[in-house]
Write an enzyme that holds these catalytic residues in place. Structure first.
Site, short mmCIF file in Angstrom:
data_model
loop_
_atom_site.label_atom_id
_atom_site.label_comp_id
_atom_site.label_asym_id
_atom_site.label_seq_id
_atom_site.Cartn_x
_atom_site.Cartn_y
_atom_site.Cartn_z
N THR A 1 72.83 -13.40 38.92
CA THR A 1 73.69 -13.04 40.00
C THR A 1 73.40 -14.30 40.89
O THR A 1 72.09 -14.55 41.14
CB THR A 1 73.16 -11.72 40.60
OG1 THR A 1 73.74 -10.73 39.55
CG2 THR A 1 73.93 -11.32 41.89
N GLU B 1 68.39 -7.46 37.52
CA GLU B 1 67.78 -8.61 37.18
C GLU B 1 66.41 -8.37 36.51
O GLU B 1 66.05 -9.25 35.49
CB GLU B 1 67.53 -9.31 38.45
CG GLU B 1 68.99 -9.75 38.93
CD GLU B 1 68.93 -10.93 40.19
OE1 GLU B 1 67.70 -10.64 40.77
OE2 GLU B 1 69.80 -11.50 40.69
#
Ligand code: 5RP
Length: 222
Positions: free
Chosen positions: A32, A107
């Site tokens: 991201t 993540e």
């Protein structure tokens, strides 16, 4: 070169790194942020050469789908051969601070499931000591004040990131004035605070490869 040009250079380098290893059934892990977005945009050209991706945020999932890349749920995939993502800071040991975009929990899950974590970052992200960038901590909303008090005991100046709700429905506290001497130990210490979902130190599982954009070109560090 501008920072955006450096980010695009490392996105291109990451494409060169993964392209020869793509198979028809490959599912990539995708991170991201602005650097990851540039990677996604470059990945579009290869969309017929691999099966799809797992994304670390709704925003990245939407961008991938926009390019015609199928997005899978991690629970239907298992491990991913590569996870490609940016960082807010990275040191010589490829320990990182991440979570500037509030996507740190997903993540970290993807990093854990990845055979290889390829970090892509412009040169401004390379530091000797982690902590000038405020360390993000994702918290269960009802625990926010408690966690903040515990962070003060550790020497941080915690600031609630107002108006931000993570993809997991949680909140973010950013730790200012919090230079970190031992990232592995601090990552574990922060994880032990009740109410903490994830902290943005990626040290126990750092990157395997760092592609760093500099004026002299892309440096590859392992
Ligand atoms: C998002 C992240 C990003 O990787 C990090 O913030 C770097 O972003 P950018 O590529 O925009 O500089 O951890 O949660």
């Amino acid at each position: 070169m501008t920072q955006d040009e450096l980010k695009d250079a490392v996105a291109a380098a990451a494409i060169a790194e993964v392209e020869p290893r793509l198979e028809r059934d490959t599912i990539l892990g995708i991170g991201t942020g602005s650097t990851a977005n540039l990677f996604i945009d470059r990945l579009a050209r290869l969309r017929h050469d691999f099966k799809g991706a797992v994304a670390s945020s709704e925003a990245s999932a939407e961008r991938l789908r926009g390019h015609g890349i199928e997005v899978f749920e991690l629970n239907h995939v298992g491990t991913v051969p590569f996870y490609i993502d940016g960082a807010d800071e990275v040191n010589a040991y490829l320990h990182m601070i991440k979570g500037g975009g509030a996507a740190l929990t997903r993540e970290k899950i993807l990093a854990a499931c990845a055979e290889r974590f390829i970090c892509i970052a412009d040169g401004s992200k390379r530091v000797e000591r982690l902590g000038a960038f405020p360390l993000p901590v994702e918290v269960i909303p009802m625990a926010r004040s408690y966690v903040a008090r515990e962070l003060v005991k550790l020497g941080a100046d915690p600031v609630y990131r107002q108006g931000v709700v993570t993809d997991n429905g949680n909140q973010i506290i950013d730790c200012f004035e919090f230079m970190i001497d031992d990232p592995v130990a601090m990552e574990a210490r922060l994880n032990a605070i009740v109410g903490v979902v994830t902290n943005g130190l990626f040290a126990a599982r750092g990157a395997d490869v760092l592609l760093l954009g500099t004026e002299k070109g892309v440096e590859r560090l392992t």
